[in-house]
Structures are given as C-alpha cells and as structure tokens.
Design a protein around this motif. Structure first.
Motif, PDB file in Angstrom:
ATOM      1  N   THR A 181      14.281  -5.925  -9.895  1.00 17.51           N
ATOM      2  CA  THR A 181      13.078  -5.784  -9.082  1.00 17.51           C
ATOM      3  C   THR A 181      12.020  -6.779  -9.526  1.00 17.51           C
ATOM      4  OG1 THR A 181      13.519  -3.433  -8.725  1.00 17.51           O
ATOM      5  CG2 THR A 181      11.288  -4.207  -8.276  1.00 17.51           C
ATOM      6  N   TYR A 182      11.468  -7.475  -8.545  1.00 15.96           N
ATOM      7  CA  TYR A 182      10.378  -8.438  -8.754  1.00 15.96           C
ATOM      8  C   TYR A 182       9.171  -7.936  -7.978  1.00 15.96           C
ATOM      9  CZ  TYR A 182       7.685 -12.729  -7.935  1.00 15.96           C
ATOM     10  OH  TYR A 182       6.695 -13.659  -7.826  1.00 15.96           O
ATOM     11  N   LEU A 183       7.971  -8.020  -8.596  1.00 13.01           N
ATOM     12  CA  LEU A 183       6.767  -7.471  -7.978  1.00 13.01           C
ATOM     13  C   LEU A 183       5.600  -8.408  -8.212  1.00 13.01           C
ATOM     14  CD1 LEU A 183       5.566  -4.856  -6.602  1.00 13.01           C
ATOM     15  CD2 LEU A 183       5.037  -4.069  -8.913  1.00 13.01           C
ATOM     16  N   GLU A 184       4.838  -8.645  -7.157  1.00 11.86           N
ATOM     17  CA  GLU A 184       3.576  -9.378  -7.267  1.00 11.86           C
ATOM     18  C   GLU A 184       2.443  -8.438  -6.889  1.00 11.86           C
ATOM     19  OE1 GLU A 184       3.357 -12.942  -4.972  1.00 11.86           O
ATOM     20  OE2 GLU A 184       5.239 -13.759  -5.757  1.00 11.86           O
ATOM     21  N   GLY A 223      -2.477 -10.845  -8.446  1.00  7.61           N
ATOM     22  CA  GLY A 223      -2.349 -12.085  -9.208  1.00  7.61           C
ATOM     23  C   GLY A 223      -1.297 -12.053 -10.298  1.00  7.61           C
ATOM     24  N   ARG A 224      -0.665 -10.912 -10.511  1.00 11.14           N
ATOM     25  CA  ARG A 224       0.374 -10.800 -11.538  1.00 11.14           C
ATOM     26  C   ARG A 224       1.751 -10.952 -10.899  1.00 11.14           C
ATOM     27  NH1 ARG A 224      -0.383  -5.061 -14.082  1.00 11.14           N
ATOM     28  NH2 ARG A 224       1.323  -5.771 -15.447  1.00 11.14           N
ATOM     29  N   ARG A 225       2.682 -11.494 -11.671  1.00  9.81           N
ATOM     30  CA  ARG A 225       4.099 -11.526 -11.285  1.00  9.81           C
ATOM     31  C   ARG A 225       4.860 -10.777 -12.368  1.00  9.81           C
ATOM     32  NH1 ARG A 225       7.110 -16.300  -9.126  1.00  9.81           N
ATOM     33  NH2 ARG A 225       6.898 -17.328 -11.144  1.00  9.81           N
ATOM     34  N   VAL A 226       5.563  -9.734 -11.953  1.00 11.00           N
ATOM     35  CA  VAL A 226       6.230  -8.850 -12.901  1.00 11.00           C
ATOM     36  C   VAL A 226       7.674  -8.655 -12.465  1.00 11.00           C
ATOM     37  CG1 VAL A 226       6.104  -6.612 -14.073  1.00 11.00           C
ATOM     38  CG2 VAL A 226       4.022  -7.633 -13.130  1.00 11.00           C
ATOM     39  N   ALA A 227       8.582  -8.536 -13.428  1.00  5.41           N
ATOM     40  CA  ALA A 227       9.981  -8.287 -13.108  1.00  5.41           C
ATOM     41  C   ALA A 227      10.601  -7.384 -14.156  1.00  5.41           C
ATOM     42  CB  ALA A 227      10.766  -9.590 -13.015  1.00  5.41           C
ATOM     43  N   VAL A 228      11.480  -6.492 -13.693  1.00  7.36           N
ATOM     44  CA  VAL A 228      12.266  -5.671 -14.619  1.00  7.36           C
ATOM     45  C   VAL A 228      13.544  -6.432 -14.921  1.00  7.36           C
ATOM     46  CG1 VAL A 228      13.411  -3.467 -14.996  1.00  7.36           C
ATOM     47  CG2 VAL A 228      11.322  -3.555 -13.622  1.00  7.36           C
ATOM     48  N   ILE A 229      13.631  -6.977 -16.125  1.00 12.39           N
ATOM     49  CA  ILE A 229      14.737  -7.852 -16.503  1.00 12.39           C
ATOM     50  C   ILE A 229      15.306  -7.390 -17.841  1.00 12.39           C
ATOM     51  CG2 ILE A 229      15.368 -10.205 -17.167  1.00 12.39           C
ATOM     52  CD1 ILE A 229      14.807 -10.132 -14.289  1.00 12.39           C
ATOM     53  N   SER A 230      16.620  -7.340 -17.937  1.00 15.62           N
ATOM     54  CA  SER A 230      17.240  -6.945 -19.200  1.00 15.62           C
ATOM     55  C   SER A 230      17.179  -8.090 -20.208  1.00 15.62           C
ATOM     56  CB  SER A 230      18.705  -6.550 -18.969  1.00 15.62           C
ATOM     57  OG  SER A 230      19.513  -7.708 -18.836  1.00 15.62           O
ATOM     58  N   VAL A 231      17.467  -7.761 -21.455  1.00 15.48           N
ATOM     59  CA  VAL A 231      17.444  -8.775 -22.512  1.00 15.48           C
ATOM     60  C   VAL A 231      18.473  -9.875 -22.256  1.00 15.48           C
ATOM     61  CG1 VAL A 231      16.553  -7.234 -24.273  1.00 15.48           C
ATOM     62  CG2 VAL A 231      19.020  -7.386 -23.910  1.00 15.48           C
ATOM     63  N   LEU A 232      19.483  -9.575 -21.447  1.00 17.82           N
ATOM     64  CA  LEU A 232      20.502 -10.579 -21.148  1.00 17.82           C
ATOM     65  C   LEU A 232      19.917 -11.779 -20.421  1.00 17.82           C
ATOM     66  CD1 LEU A 232      23.350  -8.213 -19.898  1.00 17.82           C
ATOM     67  CD2 LEU A 232      23.282  -9.448 -22.079  1.00 17.82           C
TER      68      LEU A 232
END
Length: 381
Positions: free
Chosen positions: A29-32, A35-44
C-alpha cells in the motif's frame, strides 16, 4: 483527512510503478496525504525503495500489527488488505482517492473500516501522462532497441531474393518467425526484450490488425513490421512500425498506399504540439486518406464495422504501458501536454491483400515535438 491510495505490485500496476520506480513483485500500500508519501514495505524491499525514492516514509508491516494478524490465523492476502486499512488509520486518513484498478477486497475493507473510497481514474491518468526523467530515459533506451531491431529486419529483407513468389535468404525460405526471432535476440542484448507476438505480417495477416504473421514471407508484397520492446530497467516501452517490400518491385497501388501513409505521418508530426488534441491529429490523417478515396472511421455508417482503409485510430500514448493515454482517435479529446509520449501510426489496408503502416514515437515538447526514432520510411529495405 483525504489522501491518494494505491494498493498493488509494481510489475502489474503502471500506476504504482510511476510512483515507486522499482520492480516489486508483492503487493503493498502506497499513500499520499498532506505532502507526505508513505508506504507499507517489508524489510525485503525497504532499502531499495529508500535508494530510489528517499522521500517515501517506510512503515514496516510489523509496526502495524503483523504479528497480531499472524497469531489470528489471517491468510497472507487478508493481512495485505488489513494493512491498507491500518495505514490509513495510522496517518489519520478518512477518505482516499484510488485508481479504478484497486481490488474489490481492499475497497471493501477500507469502507467497512470507515474510510471513504472514491475512484478517480483521470487523476492517475494525469499523473502518468507527463513522463519523468527516469521514464523518458527508459523510453529512449527501448526506442534504441526498436531502431536496432528494425535494422536487423531490414537487413534480412534487403539480403533476400524472390523465387516463385517467396523470399529466400541464403538459400532458405525467409519466414515471419525467422525475422521475428532475429529482432527479439537483438533487442534482448540491449536490455529491452520484446514479446513473442511482435508483428511480421504480410498479405491477409498484415491487413487484419494485430495478427503477428507466420510462415514464408512473400516477394513483392508489403510486409508490416510492428515491434514494441520494453526497457527492463524502467519498465517503459517503445512502439515502432515500418512496411517493406523485398524480392520484387512493389505494385503501383502499394506505392500509392505508402505515399498517402507517409504524407499523413508527416502532416501529423508537423502539427503535434501542446494544446492540440488527439482527435485533431486524427482528423489531419483522415483528411488525407479520405481525399484519396480511402475509408476511415469518420466516413463509415454508425454501428458498422470497418476493416479496410484507415480503419483504426491514429495512435496512443506510450510509457509504462504500450497503450495508454492520451488517445489519438475519435475519443481523443485531451489536449497534448509537454511530457506526453505518443505513438503515431497511420495506415491503410485491403482485406486479403495487405496494407501499409508507419509508426514513430513523438515526445511532446514545449513548442512542438521530438521524433524519437531515426530510421528511414522507404518501402525498399
């Protein structure tokens, strides 16, 4: 608060690949928002994302309760959907604008969790139309591979000869498959592989549209070669078409079809600039074909199927997808903007006989366009 949300993987979603320029096989999931850009990303993947997009705030799934979800026995796909909702809750988003490709399961979970989900496909089309520097570079590499591959095809045809109406090359019958494979091998060495069904078609296959062609190639008949390599580094495409006649002189009507198609192609290139719509460019090509008595979509009766003459649109946008916006046909109402990359491909055909098509990529600039290929248009290879 309102945000922009995309949930996908970047291999199948050009929408997400535009925002996160990496090949990531698993959905996230990517979210703006604000003014912020956020993503749920695993350590991989976290380090890779941080390298190419350092402004993206990375939230690890375990920070959003992944351990809890595992303990509850959630399937992997269920946890991905739950993470999308928890990300919205984490940053305080209560309404999200999403592309039409968003999965039903994600939309349902967001709504059940109190997040308003609004599909706004034009917003994501707008974002992708203006190509960024990374994408332009990728398109240029793909175009270089296309130009080189077309040169390989032209060389094979140029070195061939006709016998009993068929082309021979070094004593063997020259086939669509042989030309296609030679082009694919060349493009692959340039880091821009081509699909197995790029077009090397003559006679009826050449007039049918997207038939890739097969078997022996004819002498003295137009051979339409339409190729679309993809740059592996950026995932961006090129698209290019030329028509050749080898092994014998072309018939007079083929020469005339080629002349009209080249005239239409040149007229469109001269008119392509910001502010012009795809429909207006299409009209330029139609005017030329219709004046010579060729059918177009503008002249056919409503509801009737047209499969001869200039029976398709003028072209389309090219980027992270081979066919994307803007449209260059009757529905092409969007004005061109600097940063658009469009494929212009006029053509005219006779069913069972063959046809002629020419196609180039144009990069729309501030005051006109840049023609990306540098390759001749001659019927003679």
């Amino acid at each position: 608060m309102e945000g922009i949300l995309i949930h996908a993987d970047t291999l199948r979603s050009a929408t997400l690949r535009h925002e996160v320029p990496l090949a990531i096989i698993d959905p996230f999931t990517y979210l703006e928002v604000d003014g912020r850009r956020v993503a749920v990303i695993s350590v991989l993947e976290a380090d890779r994302v941080a390298e190419v997009a350092p402004d993206i705030e990375i939230i690890d799934p375990y920070k959003l309760g992944m351990d809890e979800m595992i303990a509850q026995g959630m399937r992997w796909d269920e946890s991905e959907v739950e993470l999308a909702l928890r990300l919205c809750q984490e940053v305080g988003v209560t309404k999200v604008i999403v592309p039409g490709e968003l999965g039903v399961a994600v939309a349902d979970r967001l709504r059940s969790g109190g997040v308003d989900v609004v599909v706004d496909e034009p917003e994501f089309i707008r974002r992708r139309r203006v190509k960024n520097e990374r994408e332009i570079d990728g398109i240029r590499r793909a175009q270089a591979a296309a130009t080189g591959a077309m040169g390989i095809a032209a060389g094979l045809l140029r070195d061939s000869y006709g016998r009993d109406g068929v082309l021979y090359h070094r004593g063997d019958i020259l086939t669509s498959e042989a030309v296609r494979e030679a082009m694919r091998e060349h493009a692959a060495t340039m880091g821009c592989p081509m699909p197995h069904d790029v077009i090397v078609a003559a006679e009826g296959a050449a007039a049918s549209g997207h038939d890739p062609g097969s078997g022996p190639l004819p002498a003295g008949m137009p051979i339409v070669i339409d190729i679309w390599p993809q740059d592996e580094a950026s995932s961006c495409w090129a698209d290019m078409t030329r028509t050749f006649v080898a092994g014998a002189e072309p018939a007079g009507d083929v020469v005339e079809m080629h002349r009209l198609t080249l005239e239409a192609h040149e007229a469109v290139k001269a008119a392509a600039r910001p502010g012009v719509t795809g429909n207006e460019l299409y009209d330029i090509a139609c005017d030329i074909y219709e004046a010579a008595g060729h059918l177009t979509q503008r002249t056919k009766p409503e509801g009737e199927i047209l499969d001869e003459g200039f029976y398709h649109s003028l072209g389309h946008g090219v980027g992270l997808e081979v066919h994307e916006y803007p449209s260059l046909g009757r529905s092409g109402n969007e004005p061109l903007v600097p940063g658009d990359v469009i494929a212009v491909e006029p053509g005219t055909y006779r069913q069972g006989y063959g046809g002629v098509r020419l196609e180039d990529l144009l990069l729309i600039t501030q005051d006109g366009c840049e023609v990306l290929p540098d390759f001749p248009y001659d019927l003679k290879p």
